[in-house]
Scaffold this active site. Sequence first.
Site, PDB file in Angstrom:
ATOM      1  N   HIS A 184      -7.775   1.759   6.218  1.00  0.00           N
ATOM      2  CA  HIS A 184      -8.999   1.941   7.010  1.00  0.00           C
ATOM      3  C   HIS A 184      -9.647   0.570   7.236  1.00  0.00           C
ATOM      4  CE1 HIS A 184      -8.422   6.192   6.405  1.00  0.00           C
ATOM      5  NE2 HIS A 184      -8.256   5.951   5.115  1.00  0.00           N
ATOM      6  N   HIS A 190      -9.544  -2.073   4.435  1.00  0.00           N
ATOM      7  CA  HIS A 190      -8.257  -2.752   4.217  1.00  0.00           C
ATOM      8  C   HIS A 190      -8.005  -3.810   5.283  1.00  0.00           C
ATOM      9  CE1 HIS A 190      -7.905   1.388   2.573  1.00  0.00           C
ATOM     10  NE2 HIS A 190      -7.521   0.700   1.515  1.00  0.00           N
ATOM     11  N   THR A 218       0.824  -1.210   0.000  1.00  0.00           N
ATOM     12  CA  THR A 218       0.000   0.000   0.000  1.00  0.00           C
ATOM     13  C   THR A 218       0.855   1.256   0.000  1.00  0.00           C
ATOM     14  OG1 THR A 218      -1.762   1.200   1.143  1.00  0.00           O
ATOM     15  CG2 THR A 218      -0.243  -0.012   2.537  1.00  0.00           C
ATOM     16  N   ARG A 219       0.284   2.324  -0.572  1.00  0.00           N
ATOM     17  CA  ARG A 219       0.916   3.654  -0.503  1.00  0.00           C
ATOM     18  C   ARG A 219      -0.089   4.649   0.052  1.00  0.00           C
ATOM     19  NH1 ARG A 219      -1.471   4.932  -5.763  1.00  0.00           N
ATOM     20  NH2 ARG A 219      -1.612   7.086  -5.076  1.00  0.00           N
ATOM     21  N   ARG A 234      -7.661  -3.933  -7.346  1.00  0.00           N
ATOM     22  CA  ARG A 234      -8.110  -3.237  -8.552  1.00  0.00           C
ATOM     23  C   ARG A 234      -7.120  -2.107  -8.839  1.00  0.00           C
ATOM     24  NH1 ARG A 234     -10.766   0.960 -10.355  1.00  0.00           N
ATOM     25  NH2 ARG A 234     -12.415   0.675 -11.870  1.00  0.00           N
TER      26      ARG A 234
END
Length: 573
Positions: free
Chosen positions: A203, A206, A198-199, A292
């Site tokens: 929340h 996730h 992740t970047r 996605r």
Amino acid sequence: MANPPHGGILKDLLARDAPRREQLAAEAEGLPAIVLTERQLCDLELILNGGFSPLEGFLNEKDYNGVVTDSRLADGNLFSMPINLDISRETIEELGVKPGARITLRDFRDDSNLAIITVDDVYRPDKNKEAQHVFGGDEDHPAIKYLYNTVKEFYVGGKLDAINRLDHYDYVALRYTPAELRAHFEKLGWTRVVAFQTRNPMHRAHRELTVRAARARQANVLIHPVVGLTKPGDIDHFTRVRVYQALLPRYPNGMAVLGLLPLAMRMGGPREAIWHAIIRKNHGATHFIVGRDHAGPGKNSKGEEFYGPYDAQYAVEKYKDELGIEVVPFQMMTYLPDSDEYRPKDEVPTGTRTLDISGTELRNRLRTGREIPEWFSYPEVVKVLRESHPPRFQQGFTVFLTGYQNSGKDAIARALQVTLNQQGGRAVSLLLGETVRHELSSELGFTRQDRHTNIQRIAFVAGELTKAGGAVIAAPIAPYEASRQQARETVSQFGSFYLVHVATSLEHAERTDKRGVYAKARRGEIKGFTGVDDPYEAPTKADLVVDIEKHNVRSIVHQIILMLESEGLLDKF
Ligand SMILES: Nc1ncnc2c1ncn2[C@@H]1O[C@H](COP(=O)(O)OS(=O)(=O)O)[C@@H](OP(=O)(O)O)[C@H]1O
């Protein structure tokens, strides 16, 4: 046992070369040196620690061509992202970079010698081909822009000898090398690990997604965020890491580990997803989540996506067998308010009510201080984000007044300062032309260049104060449009910037000049005086235009206050 690394052996060059460290360090002192850029440093770190295994250096021409064309190194190993040491012709000549030469690679932050490259070859890449094959060819793509605008003309290929690991001063304990992470998994007895790239802040969605992925595979979770270079405009990694730390206790006890990855992302979609999977495999993960639009750069200037939403998933699927890390594809998670749960979009029965908050909407809510519901995120996560994104009434701003000398701008600036001080809540800084000329620019004169420099110094200080949450009132003459525009750009990185044109006429300014400055200029005692024998370029894009002949200082200050209020900057203290 953690997953075997890509290519079979973890190329931990630091461990491999540790016995020769002193000798290499001494040699490096006497060699010509290349000072690495930030991107090159990120790449180097992951070459040195084995994150990019099986690479042992920067790609030579043969490997580069294979990677660009077929996502393969010359030995047949899958590798989808070209990792290059780019260099200019001047540096090649200056340092004598040629096959067989040994060159020190140096950290620009502290001048420490990190590695020595033994040059294999120096070659000129076909940038068009790289842009097309690796990133899809759209000239709006950030990696393609970087390739054409920043990447130098030549690439240097060659293997590395490792000397020092990069020094970091932030979140040091969370920066695991592949070997360290593998040892950590070993210690925890983890054999199945789902890695999550992740970047962005994480929340509830996730958390649900990663737990679901782990549950389905009886695995544990590695939260593996990128803290190297991400997309410009992303939330800074300092804030994000505090978010991940706040989120971690929300996982069932002992289920997840947080490790930071010093990667320079390219936002390369499908190619990047394969690369990410390889990197995670090298870090010992057995599974990797690809969502996605994985590592997609957003939209181009025509508003079109650079890649199809599931192109990255198809790409990793294609190489599934040789990747040796199981890719976990997932759909967007969405919230179902009626059952108070998250589900992947494709598992939501038609007609079911769903709720989502987009990244843009979240940023808006942070900016305005509006509520962020608990179904979306955890209060402790929101708290961290709010600390880094104070609502507008706590943000800094700059009011930049421009106009002729004695236009009334100084009087307005002083009155505005007092008014804002009366309001309270922010430190107010006043940067009058006169003060700045005395304190910051005393060696400057009034040539176009000197005036420009003067304004950029004001902008620099205003930007820093704005960043710190202050209210800045600047009031130089600032006669040139380009200087004011650049000042706006400088300050706007940190907060709001308002250009107020004090459009009092030159006649009025001169007629009411009690100090006789204009008279001196007319007599030729001051040369190049604005309005007399130097131009004032009236702003074309002022946020507010005022005129001391039409309104008094009090009502002009009121107009400025109303402008600030309408922007939410003075909402509540
Ligand atoms: N050639 C020339 N042109 C314009 N102004 C001159 C010049 N020489 C001196 N001064 C005095 O310098 C003060 C204006 O400086 P600024 O920093 O506001 O000018 S600028 O924005 O850099 O153009 C301003 O000082 P104050 O009158 O004390 O405000 C000017 O009177």
